[in-house]
Scaffold this motif. Structure first.
Motif, PDB file in Angstrom:
ATOM      1  N   SER A  98      -1.629  11.469  18.012  1.00 13.34           N
ATOM      2  CA  SER A  98      -2.469  10.340  17.606  1.00 13.34           C
ATOM      3  C   SER A  98      -3.860  10.386  18.212  1.00 13.34           C
ATOM      4  CB  SER A  98      -1.805   9.016  17.994  1.00 13.34           C
ATOM      5  OG  SER A  98      -0.603   8.859  17.294  1.00 13.34           O
ATOM      6  N   GLN A  99      -3.938  10.776  19.493  1.00  8.05           N
ATOM      7  CA  GLN A  99      -5.224  10.812  20.181  1.00  8.05           C
ATOM      8  C   GLN A  99      -5.356  12.118  20.957  1.00  8.05           C
ATOM      9  OE1 GLN A  99      -6.226   7.166  22.411  1.00  8.05           O
ATOM     10  NE2 GLN A  99      -4.306   6.341  21.628  1.00  8.05           N
ATOM     11  N   THR A 100      -6.541  12.648  20.949  1.00  6.71           N
ATOM     12  CA  THR A 100      -6.857  13.828  21.761  1.00  6.71           C
ATOM     13  C   THR A 100      -8.216  13.562  22.372  1.00  6.71           C
ATOM     14  OG1 THR A 100      -5.687  15.215  20.178  1.00  6.71           O
ATOM     15  CG2 THR A 100      -7.110  16.333  21.762  1.00  6.71           C
ATOM     16  N   ARG A 101      -8.309  13.716  23.692  1.00  6.54           N
ATOM     17  CA  ARG A 101      -9.585  13.439  24.345  1.00  6.54           C
ATOM     18  C   ARG A 101      -9.838  14.441  25.459  1.00  6.54           C
ATOM     19  NH1 ARG A 101      -8.567  10.192  28.976  1.00  6.54           N
ATOM     20  NH2 ARG A 101      -6.414   9.456  29.024  1.00  6.54           N
ATOM     21  N   LEU A 102     -11.069  14.452  25.908  1.00  6.38           N
ATOM     22  CA  LEU A 102     -11.468  15.316  27.006  1.00  6.38           C
ATOM     23  C   LEU A 102     -11.468  14.488  28.279  1.00  6.38           C
ATOM     24  CD1 LEU A 102     -14.437  17.050  25.202  1.00  6.38           C
ATOM     25  CD2 LEU A 102     -12.085  17.842  25.365  1.00  6.38           C
ATOM     26  N   ARG A 103     -10.725  14.927  29.272  1.00  5.15           N
ATOM     27  CA  ARG A 103     -10.689  14.194  30.538  1.00  5.15           C
ATOM     28  C   ARG A 103     -11.875  14.591  31.402  1.00  5.15           C
ATOM     29  NH1 ARG A 103      -5.990  14.993  34.755  1.00  5.15           N
ATOM     30  NH2 ARG A 103      -4.790  13.668  33.360  1.00  5.15           N
ATOM     31  N   SER A 104     -12.123  15.881  31.496  1.00  7.86           N
ATOM     32  CA  SER A 104     -13.229  16.347  32.332  1.00  7.86           C
ATOM     33  C   SER A 104     -13.755  17.674  31.804  1.00  7.86           C
ATOM     34  CB  SER A 104     -12.775  16.507  33.783  1.00  7.86           C
ATOM     35  OG  SER A 104     -11.745  17.475  33.859  1.00  7.86           O
ATOM     36  N   MET A 105     -15.017  17.923  32.134  1.00  8.28           N
ATOM     37  CA  MET A 105     -15.677  19.166  31.741  1.00  8.28           C
ATOM     38  C   MET A 105     -16.508  19.651  32.914  1.00  8.28           C
ATOM     39  SD  MET A 105     -16.984  17.990  27.923  1.00  8.28           S
ATOM     40  CE  MET A 105     -18.306  19.137  27.923  1.00  8.28           C
ATOM     41  N   SER A 106     -16.410  20.924  33.221  1.00 11.50           N
ATOM     42  CA  SER A 106     -17.303  21.561  34.183  1.00 11.50           C
ATOM     43  C   SER A 106     -17.814  22.829  33.522  1.00 11.50           C
ATOM     44  CB  SER A 106     -16.578  21.888  35.489  1.00 11.50           C
ATOM     45  OG  SER A 106     -15.703  22.987  35.308  1.00 11.50           O
ATOM     46  N   ALA A 107     -18.692  23.537  34.165  1.00 14.22           N
ATOM     47  CA  ALA A 107     -19.238  24.762  33.587  1.00 14.22           C
ATOM     48  C   ALA A 107     -18.149  25.798  33.321  1.00 14.22           C
ATOM     49  CB  ALA A 107     -20.305  25.348  34.502  1.00 14.22           C
ATOM     50  N   ALA A 108     -17.075  25.786  34.119  1.00 11.68           N
ATOM     51  CA  ALA A 108     -16.047  26.816  34.032  1.00 11.68           C
ATOM     52  C   ALA A 108     -14.740  26.370  33.379  1.00 11.68           C
ATOM     53  CB  ALA A 108     -15.747  27.360  35.426  1.00 11.68           C
ATOM     54  N   SER A 117       0.888   7.290  20.231  1.00 13.64           N
ATOM     55  CA  SER A 117       0.451   5.901  20.180  1.00 13.64           C
ATOM     56  C   SER A 117       0.700   5.228  21.526  1.00 13.64           C
ATOM     57  CB  SER A 117       1.188   5.163  19.065  1.00 13.64           C
ATOM     58  OG  SER A 117       2.582   5.229  19.307  1.00 13.64           O
ATOM     59  N   LEU A 118      -0.023   4.184  21.814  1.00 11.15           N
ATOM     60  CA  LEU A 118       0.063   3.431  23.061  1.00 11.15           C
ATOM     61  C   LEU A 118      -0.385   4.247  24.273  1.00 11.15           C
ATOM     62  CD1 LEU A 118       3.470   1.638  22.431  1.00 11.15           C
ATOM     63  CD2 LEU A 118       1.168   0.776  21.975  1.00 11.15           C
ATOM     64  N   SER A 119      -1.213   5.268  24.045  1.00 10.52           N
ATOM     65  CA  SER A 119      -1.798   6.079  25.111  1.00 10.52           C
ATOM     66  C   SER A 119      -0.770   6.738  26.030  1.00 10.52           C
ATOM     67  CB  SER A 119      -2.777   5.241  25.941  1.00 10.52           C
ATOM     68  OG  SER A 119      -3.820   4.772  25.110  1.00 10.52           O
ATOM     69  N   THR A 120       0.348   7.154  25.473  1.00 10.25           N
ATOM     70  CA  THR A 120       1.369   7.874  26.229  1.00 10.25           C
ATOM     71  C   THR A 120       1.146   9.365  26.075  1.00 10.25           C
ATOM     72  OG1 THR A 120       2.947   6.104  25.775  1.00 10.25           O
ATOM     73  CG2 THR A 120       3.855   8.213  26.513  1.00 10.25           C
ATOM     74  N   ALA A 121       0.957  10.065  27.194  1.00  8.57           N
ATOM     75  CA  ALA A 121       0.723  11.506  27.143  1.00  8.57           C
ATOM     76  C   ALA A 121       1.947  12.208  26.564  1.00  8.57           C
ATOM     77  CB  ALA A 121       0.418  12.037  28.531  1.00  8.57           C
TER      78      ALA A 121
END
Length: 135
Positions: A98-108, A117-121
């Motif tokens: 249902s949802q795919t997001r980026l938690r963090s990004m660094s150069a590497a 649904s309901l933000s359950t991984a």
């Protein structure tokens, strides 16, 4: 084998600087060789498609990806072969959840989270991403 050099057919060969420049990257008077194309700002610098439910997560297809690490349910860390020049690059991720997001990004690295649904991984069997920017 045809060797392309400056001046062939009245056109010059694009340099890395030409490809990275917003002024000359739109030029119609430069020949772009395969070795230079990836320096263009609109070219994907890293991408992959993988199955996050696999025991050992590896890219089924990809470019500039050294490894993919399973960081827990629905969370994946992607490590770049050649890092970006900084953290100012764009990335998009998608999956069959249902949802795919980026938690963090660094150069590497980049961390992708897939959620039902309901933000359950939840692990996703189809995860893809692409990143664009300056290497």
């Amino acid at each position: 084998t045809l060797s392309i050099s400056a001046g062939v057919f009245g056109l010059a060969v694009a340099t890395q600087a030409n490809m990275e420049s917003s002024v000359s990257s739109g030029s119609t008077s430069l020949i772009v060789t395969p070795g230079r194309q990836h320096f263009h700002p609109g070219s994907g610098k890293a991408w992959a498609r993988f199955d996050g439910t696999a025991t050992s997560v590896t890219a089924a297809a990809g470019y500039n990806v050294t490894s993919i690490t399973d960081l827990g349910t629905g969370t994946y860390g992607v490590n770049y072969t050649t890092p970006f020049s900084g953290n100012s690059y764009a990335a998009v991720a998608t999956s069959n959840q249902s949802q795919t997001r980026l938690r963090s990004m660094s150069a590497a690295t980049i961390t992708i989270i897939c959620e039902a649904s309901l933000s359950t991984a939840v692990d996703a069997n189809e995860v893809s991403f692409i990143a664009l920017g300056d290497l």
